[in-house]
Design an enzyme around this catalytic site. Structure first.
Site, short mmCIF file in Angstrom:
data_model
loop_
_atom_site.label_atom_id
_atom_site.label_comp_id
_atom_site.label_asym_id
_atom_site.label_seq_id
_atom_site.Cartn_x
_atom_site.Cartn_y
_atom_site.Cartn_z
N GLY A 11 4.99 15.67 -13.64
CA GLY A 11 5.43 14.60 -14.52
C GLY A 11 4.49 13.41 -14.48
O GLY A 11 3.42 13.44 -13.86
N GLN A 12 4.92 12.33 -15.13
CA GLN A 12 4.07 11.14 -15.26
C GLN A 12 3.69 10.57 -13.89
O GLN A 12 2.53 10.29 -13.63
CB GLN A 12 4.81 10.07 -16.07
CG GLN A 12 3.91 8.91 -16.47
CD GLN A 12 4.67 7.60 -16.70
OE1 GLN A 12 5.89 7.53 -16.58
NE2 GLN A 12 3.94 6.57 -17.03
N ARG A 36 7.68 24.22 -14.07
CA ARG A 36 6.72 24.94 -14.91
C ARG A 36 5.62 25.53 -14.04
O ARG A 36 5.46 25.14 -12.89
CB ARG A 36 6.07 23.98 -15.92
CG ARG A 36 7.04 23.42 -16.91
CD ARG A 36 6.41 22.27 -17.66
NE ARG A 36 6.56 21.00 -16.97
CZ ARG A 36 5.72 19.98 -17.08
NH1 ARG A 36 4.65 20.09 -17.85
NH2 ARG A 36 5.93 18.85 -16.45
N ILE A 49 14.54 22.86 -8.79
CA ILE A 49 15.32 22.22 -7.71
C ILE A 49 16.80 22.57 -7.77
O ILE A 49 17.54 22.29 -6.83
CB ILE A 49 15.13 20.68 -7.71
CG1 ILE A 49 15.50 20.08 -9.08
CG2 ILE A 49 13.71 20.32 -7.31
CD1 ILE A 49 15.71 18.58 -9.04
N TYR A 138 21.85 8.95 -16.57
CA TYR A 138 20.67 8.78 -15.69
C TYR A 138 20.95 7.69 -14.66
O TYR A 138 20.78 7.89 -13.45
CB TYR A 138 19.47 8.43 -16.56
CG TYR A 138 18.20 8.09 -15.85
CD1 TYR A 138 17.52 9.02 -15.07
CD2 TYR A 138 17.61 6.82 -16.00
CE1 TYR A 138 16.31 8.70 -14.45
CE2 TYR A 138 16.40 6.49 -15.40
CZ TYR A 138 15.75 7.44 -14.62
OH TYR A 138 14.56 7.13 -14.01
N LYS A 142 21.52 8.08 -10.58
CA LYS A 142 20.61 7.44 -9.61
C LYS A 142 21.36 6.50 -8.66
O LYS A 142 21.04 6.44 -7.47
CB LYS A 142 19.49 6.71 -10.34
CG LYS A 142 18.47 7.63 -11.03
CD LYS A 142 17.52 8.28 -10.03
CE LYS A 142 16.44 9.08 -10.74
NZ LYS A 142 15.41 9.61 -9.83
#
Ligand code: NAD
Ligand code: AKB
Length: 315
Positions: A11-12, A36, A49, A138, A142
């Protein structure tokens, strides 16, 4: 020698964090994983995961001592599939805590976010300890991770550490499905000579950070002596705050032909519940956090790196 596992590494943030960790510990000691495939990486394993048995095998086979747990679904994408987002962001994290405890892992890092804030959180200079009632799945996931991290630390002594990253802006990889993504996309459009339509209103102020600061903060937190850390949920972390209009103006100072307009979508409602600026004084006090990039350095660096590394061809 530490053996390090990074989840969500493609990811980023993972794209930069894996490079930084490999510079510090060596490529052979930093295992990059994601859902991926990645045939280009000499030390890579596929890891979903959500598959706890596979998680255990990867950690055991590679004799992992530290985990940097980045895999998650971000704020905007999370709203398309709340149940899956809860599963990926929270249930998999709980599995990781259980496995880390069972396997005596030395240290675990996971990123929280400014998305833990909600409409009842003070908007400016948001304190470390405050009302956290987020309205996105989200944010809810978190906050829950933060509380369970603290629980595992207090109850089992697991050394789990965390930062509430602001919107992170980097050049190596495009962001995926977040509310702050506009602040990366805008540079790509400006350099390509394209008009940019921003999905947030012009005056939406959010906390942001250049990727180099975010990566350095992560490594400094993980290197800090455990007894100096007073926050075991997640540390507030800050560098700068700006609006889409302000970053667009800075880009126009350097690329005068750049044009932008504003057509807010559902992400505006998410951004409207987040803080505008953050009080990160505990991070500064406990482990000497100091940011290096402000808005001007950020804009210079993004334009420079995107062109120099041929990520975008400047027209
Ligand atoms: P990203 O979306 O770019 O990367 C997340 C990665 O997780 C992706 O490569 C994806 O393939 C992987 N992933 C998703 N589901 C998975 C699964 N089931 N198993 C394994 N991998 C899976 O996100 P990012 O911007 O790199 O963020 C990394 C972490 O930092 C996340 O935990 C995010 O919440 C946190 N964070 C990011 C920002 C930001 O601005 N980028 C800000 C605050 C917090
Ligand atoms: C998002 O916008 O979802 C992320 C974040 C601030 O957590 N960039």
């Amino acid at each position: 020698m530490e053996q390090i596992l990074v989840t969500g590494a493609l990811g980023q943030i993972g794209s930069d964090l894996v490079d930084a960790l490999r510079q510090k510990y060596g490529t052979a000691n930093v295992l990059s994983t994601d859902i991926r495939n990645n045939l280009d990486d000499p030390n890579y394993a596929m890891l979903d995961i959500l598959n706890k048995q596979r998680f255990r095998e990867v950690m055991g086979d590679h004799k992992i001592t530290q985990v940097y747990h980045l895999a998650a679904i971000l704020s905007a994408n999370g709203e398309w599939n709340p149940a899956k987002t809860w599963n990926v962001n929270f249930n998999a994290f709980l599995s990781l805590l259980e496995l880390s405890n069972e396997m005596s892992i030395d240290k675990v890092f996971f990123p929280a976010t400014i998305a833990v804030h909600g409409p009842t959180t003070p908007k400016t200079n948001t304190p470390q300890y405050t009302d956290l009632s987020p309205e996105t799945v989200y944010g809810i996931s978190k906050v829950s991770c933060e509380l369970w991290a603290n629980y595992y630390h207090k109850r089992y002594g697991l050394d789990v550490r965390s930062l509430r990253y602001p919107g992170v802006i980097g050049w190596k990889a495009l962001p995926h499905g977040g509310t702050t993504d506009y602040a990366v996309e805008i540079f790509h459009a400006a350099l390509k000579g394209e008009h940019y339509t921003c999905f947030l209103d012009a005056d939406t102020r959010l906390p942001m950070m250049y990727i180099d600061d975010a990566i350095r903060a992560t490594i400094e937190l993980m290197d800090a002596p455990a007894d100096q850390l007073t926050v075991r949920t997640s540390y507030n972390l800050a560098a700068m705050s700006f609006t889409p209009a302000e970053i667009a103006a800075k880009i126009q100072e350097r690329l005068p032909n750049f044009t932008i307009d504003y057509q807010a979508d559902f992400r505006q409602a998410i951004a409207a519940t987040w803080s505008e600026s953050i009080d990160d004084s505990l991070a500064r006090k406990d482990w000497n956090w100091a940011h290096q990039y402000n808005l001007d350095n950020l804009v210079d660096e993004m334009l420079h790196q995107l062109v120099t590394n041929k990520i975008v061809t400047h027209v």
